[in-house]
Each structure stands twice: as C-alpha cells, then as structure tokens.
Design an enzyme around this catalytic site. Structure first.
Site, PDB file in Angstrom:
ATOM      1  N   ASP A  65       0.826  -1.209   0.000  1.00 50.87           N
ATOM      2  CA  ASP A  65       0.000   0.000   0.000  1.00 50.87           C
ATOM      3  C   ASP A  65       0.858   1.257   0.000  1.00 50.87           C
ATOM      4  O   ASP A  65       2.075   1.203   0.183  1.00 50.87           O
ATOM      5  CB  ASP A  65      -0.956  -0.015   1.202  1.00 50.87           C
ATOM      6  CG  ASP A  65      -0.302  -0.558   2.484  1.00 50.87           C
ATOM      7  OD1 ASP A  65       0.936  -0.548   2.571  1.00 50.87           O
ATOM      8  OD2 ASP A  65      -1.031  -0.998   3.373  1.00 50.87           O
ATOM      9  N   ASN A 134      -7.685  -2.997  14.315  1.00 51.48           N
ATOM     10  CA  ASN A 134      -9.081  -3.240  13.934  1.00 51.48           C
ATOM     11  C   ASN A 134      -9.222  -4.396  12.940  1.00 51.48           C
ATOM     12  O   ASN A 134     -10.276  -4.566  12.332  1.00 51.48           O
ATOM     13  CB  ASN A 134      -9.713  -1.970  13.349  1.00 51.48           C
ATOM     14  CG  ASN A 134      -9.044  -1.529  12.044  1.00 51.48           C
ATOM     15  OD1 ASN A 134      -8.108  -2.166  11.582  1.00 51.48           O
ATOM     16  ND2 ASN A 134      -9.530  -0.454  11.468  1.00 51.48           N
ATOM     17  N   HIS A 136      -7.454  -4.835  10.079  1.00 54.45           N
ATOM     18  CA  HIS A 136      -7.162  -4.589   8.653  1.00 54.45           C
ATOM     19  C   HIS A 136      -5.870  -5.288   8.235  1.00 54.45           C
ATOM     20  O   HIS A 136      -4.982  -5.527   9.056  1.00 54.45           O
ATOM     21  CB  HIS A 136      -7.130  -3.088   8.323  1.00 54.45           C
ATOM     22  CG  HIS A 136      -5.939  -2.330   8.818  1.00 54.45           C
ATOM     23  ND1 HIS A 136      -6.035  -1.081   9.391  1.00 54.45           N
ATOM     24  CD2 HIS A 136      -4.611  -2.615   8.815  1.00 54.45           C
ATOM     25  CE1 HIS A 136      -4.829  -0.651   9.699  1.00 54.45           C
ATOM     26  NE2 HIS A 136      -3.946  -1.556   9.374  1.00 54.45           N
ATOM     27  N   GLU A 141      -9.774  -1.855   5.252  1.00 56.49           N
ATOM     28  CA  GLU A 141     -10.408  -1.624   6.543  1.00 56.49           C
ATOM     29  C   GLU A 141     -11.648  -2.512   6.695  1.00 56.49           C
ATOM     30  O   GLU A 141     -12.123  -3.087   5.712  1.00 56.49           O
ATOM     31  CB  GLU A 141     -10.812  -0.145   6.657  1.00 56.49           C
ATOM     32  CG  GLU A 141      -9.639   0.836   6.562  1.00 56.49           C
ATOM     33  CD  GLU A 141      -8.783   0.890   7.836  1.00 56.49           C
ATOM     34  OE1 GLU A 141      -8.744  -0.096   8.605  1.00 56.49           O
ATOM     35  OE2 GLU A 141      -8.128   1.925   8.055  1.00 56.49           O
TER      36      GLU A 141
HETATM   37  C1  F6R Z   1       1.387  -1.488   6.161  1.00 55.23           C
HETATM   38  C2  F6R Z   1       0.142  -2.239   6.243  1.00 55.23           C
HETATM   39  C3  F6R Z   1      -0.679  -2.261   7.484  1.00 55.23           C
HETATM   40  C4  F6R Z   1       0.129  -2.612   8.732  1.00 55.23           C
HETATM   41  C5  F6R Z   1      -0.775  -2.596   9.964  1.00 55.23           C
HETATM   42  C6  F6R Z   1       0.004  -2.889  11.227  1.00 55.23           C
HETATM   43  O1  F6R Z   1       1.987  -1.671   4.878  1.00 55.23           O
HETATM   44  O2  F6R Z   1      -0.225  -2.824   5.282  1.00 55.23           O
HETATM   45  O3  F6R Z   1      -1.723  -3.186   7.314  1.00 55.23           O
HETATM   46  O4  F6R Z   1       0.700  -3.883   8.565  1.00 55.23           O
HETATM   47  O5  F6R Z   1      -1.376  -1.344  10.075  1.00 55.23           O
HETATM   48  O6  F6R Z   1       0.907  -1.852  11.462  1.00 55.23           O
HETATM   49  P1  F6R Z   1       2.002  -1.946  12.616  1.00 55.23           P
HETATM   50  O7  F6R Z   1       2.921  -3.042  12.228  1.00 55.23           O
HETATM   51  O8  F6R Z   1       2.708  -0.609  12.575  1.00 55.23           O
HETATM   52  O9  F6R Z   1       1.274  -2.207  13.870  1.00 55.23           O
END
Ligand code: F6R
Length: 258
Positions: A65, A134, A136, A141
């Site tokens: 992303d 959450n 995702h 989301e």
């Molecule tokens: C980032 C991504 C997100 C993160 C998720 C967890 O490329 O795709 O889905 O993996 O938000 O983020 P952290 O590891 O910072 O808790």
C-alpha cells in the site's frame, strides 16, 4: 492455516526471516508490508545479507500500500520507508521494488497498472502482512470486499490515530491510500502474517478464531490455501486454542516446510 507462537518479538523476527530467506534463495517475488511489526524481521534479513551472504539480487518486491498525496521522498511515504528500513541495505535492484503510485495524476489508472505489474511479474510468491488493531490487512479496513482488487480506500479513524505516531501531528496523516485488495492479497501463493504485542491480541484472536467476515479483513487468511500466522506470546494471549497450536508445531513432521 498454521499458527506459530514464539515467546518474544525477536524470536518472531528470526522465524519470519528464515521463512522469507527460503523464498529469497529461490529467486521468488516477495510482497512487503510496512509499519512497525516487520522492522525486526527486516533488520534480521539485512544481517543475514551482510554476514551470511543472503542475496536478494534475483528478487522482485511489491509493497502492499501507499498513502495518497505523499511525494516519494516524504519520509513517511511507504516508498521512502521501505528503502530506509530495508531495501537500501540489501542487494535488491531498486527498480525491482514496486509500490502503488500515490502521487499519480490518474489514481484509478495507477491502481489498475499496479495489478498488471504484479501479474506481469508472475504474481507474489510470499506475502508478508501485519495486522491493524481493527483487523485490517494492507489498508483494507473493516467492511472491505473480500474479493477486492487494488484500489483507493479511506482510512478508518482508528488507523489514522494508530499511524499518527509516525507523523508530527495526527492532522498530517493522509486519510486516503492505495492498497492491494483482499482479492489481490489472496492470489499470493503463501501469506505470512506477523503480530507482536498485547495491543494486537484481540485482532489475532478474531482473525484466527472468529468468523470469516469483512468486519475482520485479516480473517481471509482462513480461506487461503497456505497461510501462516506467526505471533509472540502477548499477541497470542487471547487465543482459546493456543495449546493445540503449540502441540501441532511440536508434532510437525520434519519433511514439512514452514
Ligand atoms: C502497512 C500495512 C498495514 C500494517 C498494519 C500494522 O503496509 O499494510 O496493514 O501492517 O497497520 O501496522 P504496525 O505493524 O505498525 O502495527
């Protein structure tokens, strides 16, 4: 779905690096994730590159992303982040590190181009994933279509709040992103989801033991043919069946790869 539980985040990183290194040696295409969770794994892969000669020269890499509206050289763009934290320190060719074009004039076209680029590379062999509090994955989301492709999404306020730690103020967090869809992610041949720390425990419980549902996008791992959930003891602390998952790994046949 295989559930691997390790005592510490360091052990999670070491195990993840071992799984990833197996694919790297085969010249595979990797899907990368940003955020805090994979950082220790990237550090361990950099160490193996420097000290053990692990070469990424044959690898192609695709990010999950990107924020919309952050220039490539903005320190919090995922384009810049993955280079700073990982790919600038190994021997992958920079032009083989792909990410969605969050600054494109025609964003809709950029999403279709990204799907095409992944396909042209032969698809992703191993997709590394983190999980949001959450539920995702990527920036899909809750409520995301289970078969969605790369597209523009609006971040959940909880994600904006979670990610504001990377920015000087919450107002600076972009609210819109381009993300691989849940359908795109499911085309990868192997999904490897990492989660560490108590704050991920509820999301891990829902994705492993809850229903397969758009309300918890990470639950699509239940539907995938080859999914590995690799977590530390804190992130595993709400799993009802943790003793069974440990038992399965203890009795894993030696011929079966991770
Ligand atoms: C980032 C991504 C997100 C993160 C998720 C967890 O490329 O795709 O889905 O993996 O938000 O983020 P952290 O590891 O910072 O808790």
């Amino acid at each position: 779905m295989e559930i691997l539980i390790r005592d510490t985040p360091q052990e999670v990183a070491a195990q993840a690096a071992t799984i990833i290194a197996g694919y790297v040696r085969e010249g595979s295409t990797l899907g990368l994730s940003t955020g805090s969770t994979p950082l220790a794994t990237y550090r361990e892969l950099i160490r193996r590159h420097r000290e053990e000669g692990l070469s990424f020269a044959q690898a192609q890499m695709f990010l999950l992303d990107e924020y919309i509206g952050l220039p490539y050289d903005h320190p919090q763009s995922y384009h810049a982040t993955i280079r700073r934290e990982f790919t600038a320190h190994i021997d992958v060719h920079d032009e083989h590190v792909h990410s969605p074009a969050g600054m494109a004039e025609d964003l809709i076209r950029a999403t279709a181009d990204y799907e095409r680029d992944i396909e042209a590379a032969g698809g992703v062999d191993l997709q590394l994933l983190g999980v949001g509090t959450n539920g995702h994955i990527g920036f899909n989301e809750p409520g995301s279509s289970l078969n969605s492709l790369t597209r523009i999404k609006t971040l959940h306020p909880q994600t904006v709040a979670d990610n504001s730690r990377f920015f000087d103020s919450p107002e600076q967090v972009p609210h819109q992103v381009i993300t691989q869809g849940l359908g795109t992610i499911q085309r990868a041949r192997h999904l490897l989801l990492l989660a560490t720390g108590q704050r991920k425990a509820e999301a891990v419980q829902r994705l492993v033991e809850g229903p397969l549902a758009a309300a918890c996008p990470a639950s699509i791992l239940q539907w995938h043919r080859h999914a590995t959930v690799l977590v530390d003891a804190e992130a595993a602390s709400l799993l009802h069946d943790a003793p069974y998952y440990r038992y399965v790994e203890e009795h894993k046949p030696s011929w079966q790869r991770y």
